[in-house]
Scaffold this motif. Structure first.
Motif, short mmCIF file in Angstrom:
data_model
loop_
_atom_site.label_atom_id
_atom_site.label_comp_id
_atom_site.label_asym_id
_atom_site.label_seq_id
_atom_site.Cartn_x
_atom_site.Cartn_y
_atom_site.Cartn_z
N PHE A 286 52.61 39.98 43.91
CA PHE A 286 51.74 40.15 45.07
C PHE A 286 52.32 41.17 46.04
N LEU A 287 53.60 41.07 46.34
CA LEU A 287 54.22 42.01 47.28
C LEU A 287 54.25 43.43 46.70
N ASP A 288 54.48 43.55 45.41
CA ASP A 288 54.47 44.87 44.79
C ASP A 288 53.09 45.50 44.87
N ALA A 289 52.05 44.67 44.67
CA ALA A 289 50.69 45.18 44.78
C ALA A 289 50.38 45.65 46.19
N ARG A 290 50.89 44.92 47.19
CA ARG A 290 50.72 45.36 48.58
C ARG A 290 51.35 46.73 48.80
N ALA B 272 35.46 37.16 53.90
CA ALA B 272 36.21 37.54 55.10
C ALA B 272 37.28 38.57 54.76
N ALA B 273 37.96 38.38 53.62
CA ALA B 273 38.99 39.33 53.21
C ALA B 273 38.38 40.69 52.90
N ASP B 274 37.25 40.70 52.21
CA ASP B 274 36.60 41.97 51.89
C ASP B 274 36.15 42.69 53.15
N GLU B 275 35.56 41.94 54.07
CA GLU B 275 35.08 42.55 55.31
C GLU B 275 36.22 43.12 56.14
N ALA B 276 37.36 42.43 56.14
CA ALA B 276 38.51 42.88 56.93
C ALA B 276 39.36 43.92 56.20
N GLY B 277 39.12 44.10 54.90
CA GLY B 277 39.92 45.04 54.14
C GLY B 277 41.34 44.57 53.88
N ILE B 278 41.52 43.25 53.79
CA ILE B 278 42.86 42.70 53.51
C ILE B 278 42.94 42.20 52.08
N HIS C 80 43.02 25.33 53.81
CA HIS C 80 43.36 26.74 53.57
C HIS C 80 42.39 27.71 54.24
N LEU C 81 41.14 27.29 54.41
CA LEU C 81 40.12 28.21 54.89
C LEU C 81 40.41 28.72 56.28
N ASP C 82 40.66 27.85 57.23
CA ASP C 82 40.82 28.28 58.62
C ASP C 82 41.99 29.24 58.80
N PRO C 83 43.18 28.96 58.24
CA PRO C 83 44.25 29.94 58.37
C PRO C 83 43.90 31.29 57.73
N ALA C 84 43.20 31.25 56.60
CA ALA C 84 42.81 32.50 55.95
C ALA C 84 41.85 33.30 56.82
N LEU C 85 40.91 32.62 57.45
CA LEU C 85 39.97 33.32 58.33
C LEU C 85 40.69 33.89 59.55
N ALA C 86 41.65 33.13 60.08
CA ALA C 86 42.42 33.62 61.23
C ALA C 86 43.20 34.88 60.85
N ALA C 87 43.78 34.88 59.65
CA ALA C 87 44.51 36.06 59.20
C ALA C 87 43.58 37.24 59.00
N VAL D 259 45.58 40.61 58.59
CA VAL D 259 46.82 40.17 57.92
C VAL D 259 46.49 39.74 56.50
N ASP D 260 47.25 40.25 55.52
CA ASP D 260 47.05 39.85 54.13
C ASP D 260 47.37 38.37 53.95
N VAL D 261 46.74 37.75 52.93
CA VAL D 261 46.87 36.31 52.70
C VAL D 261 47.35 36.04 51.28
N PHE D 262 48.42 35.25 51.19
CA PHE D 262 48.92 34.74 49.91
C PHE D 262 48.81 33.22 50.00
N CYS D 263 48.03 32.60 49.10
CA CYS D 263 47.64 31.21 49.30
C CYS D 263 47.98 30.34 48.10
#
Length: 351
Positions: free
Chosen positions: A311-315, A110-116, A77-84, A89-93
């Motif tokens: 999740f989509l509603d929160a987005r 990574a998510a916090d730094e990217a703001g996703i 899961h880590l590598d795809p999440a980092l790529a996103a 790109v938001d991540v649902f895992c």
């Protein structure tokens, strides 16, 4: 209406379940999928009407989705999440977010730094019967909880582990606890946590003492098929966890909670017990709703649907998502404690 454009990483069983959820939504469109085996990827893409890819970064660059839905094996899961995150790109895992808290923390950072957004999947939180028990805990109806336990007595035949990633510790992260009972671990800690005044990131479980073993499969299996653990929660509640894939033919998932003012037991979809010192008018209706052959009939199919919907509603709204990275991390921290305690032969504190 905003349409959320979804790309899916992984084309196995979990991805198929997620697709059944997306296909029931008017504001979600799966535009691409990625996997390692070309024939499986093309078959999945043909079935669901999306574009096939053999690598996640290439897919993200080509289709520029709004969300990457990660359905790869647990330790991938880590590598795809980092790529996103690199691409905003938001991540649902799928569960677990990853197989160690160290890897999860890299995803969160990574998510916090990217703001996703980074969101997880623990669909049992959306079961009406689980939510009903949690609401009673939050209202203090049990009084101080004495016990809060979970049991998953399942069976998996030898073929489940034969040559599959579920038998590889570096990919699966573990056996019956990490792959099957982690849903129960998350549900019970979420239920008990409703009665505590904790910081949002604090784990309701303070300490774990555990044993693991291989009892129903080849002794050379490198992941456990059986585990028992004692949990001490931060408010003093005590609990037990049973996780096994070695009990033929398998039984129902159970949760049991009780305190000086009441008790509840969930077996599968039913409430086997719902008794309180102070009976309320609504209690009879609760017992009727969650008893008999129609118990759980009001739950959506697949159960992942409300998890995806929220999740989509929160987005769309900008509101918090219940299962953000730090929340989805809690169950993995407890599972890590189970494994560390079993290895060391002593109780282990949960951070």
């Amino acid at each position: 209406m905003t349409t959320h454009r979804i790309a899916v990483a992984g084309v196995g069983n979990a991805a198929g379940t997620h697709m059944r959820a997306y296909e029931q939504l008017d504001d979600a469109a799966v535009v691409a999928c990625a996997g390692r085996e070309e024939s499986r990827v093309r078959s999945f893409a043909d079935e669901h009407g999306c574009d096939p890819f053999l690598d996640v970064p290439g897919m993200l660059d080509a289709v520029e989705p709004d969300v990457l839905d990660i359905c790869t094996p647990s330790g991938a899961h880590l590598d795809p999440a980092l790529a996103a995150a690199d691409r905003g790109v938001d991540v649902f895992c799928e569960k677990p977010l990853e197989i160690t808290t160290e890897r999860i923390d890299r995803m969160i950072d990574a998510a916090d730094e990217a703001g996703i957004r980074l969101g997880g999947v623990f669909q049992r939180r959306y079961k009406p019967v689980v939510r009903t028990v949690r609401e009673a805990v939050a209202e203090g109806r049990f009084g101080p909880l004495a016990v809060a336990s979970a049991a998953l007595p399942w069976w998996r035949d030898d073929g489940y582990y034969d040559g599959t990633w579920q038998a590889e510790p570096d990919v699966a992260g573990g056996g019956a606890v990490m792959n099957q009972a982690i849903h129960s671990v998350d549900a019970v800690q979420w239920i008990v946590g409703a009665g505590m005044d904790l910081a949002p990131d604090a784990n309701p479980v303070a300490e774990v003492s555990a044993f693991t073993g291989v009892r129903g499969h080849d002794a050379g299996l490198d992941v456990e098929d059986t585990a028992v653990a004692t949990l001490r929660y931060r408010d003093g509640t005590l609990g037990q966890l049973l996780a096994t894939t070695a009990t033929y033919p398998g039984g129902e998932i159970r949760y049991e909670l009780g305190g000086r003012d009441g008790s509840a037991e969930v077996r599968g979809e039913e409430l086997a017990a719902w008794q309180f010192r102070e009976e309320r008018e609504a209690d009879a209706a609760v017992r009727e709703r969650f008893s008999g052959p129609d118990a759980g009939a009001d739950e959506p199919s697949p159960l992942e649907l409300p998890n995806v919907r929220e999740f989509l509603d929160a987005r769309a709204s900008g509101d918090p998502f219940m299962l953000d990275g730090s929340e989805a991390r809690k169950a993995v921290a407890i599972v890590e404690g189970v494994y560390e305690s079993a290895e060391r032969g002593e109780p282990v504190a949960v951070e």
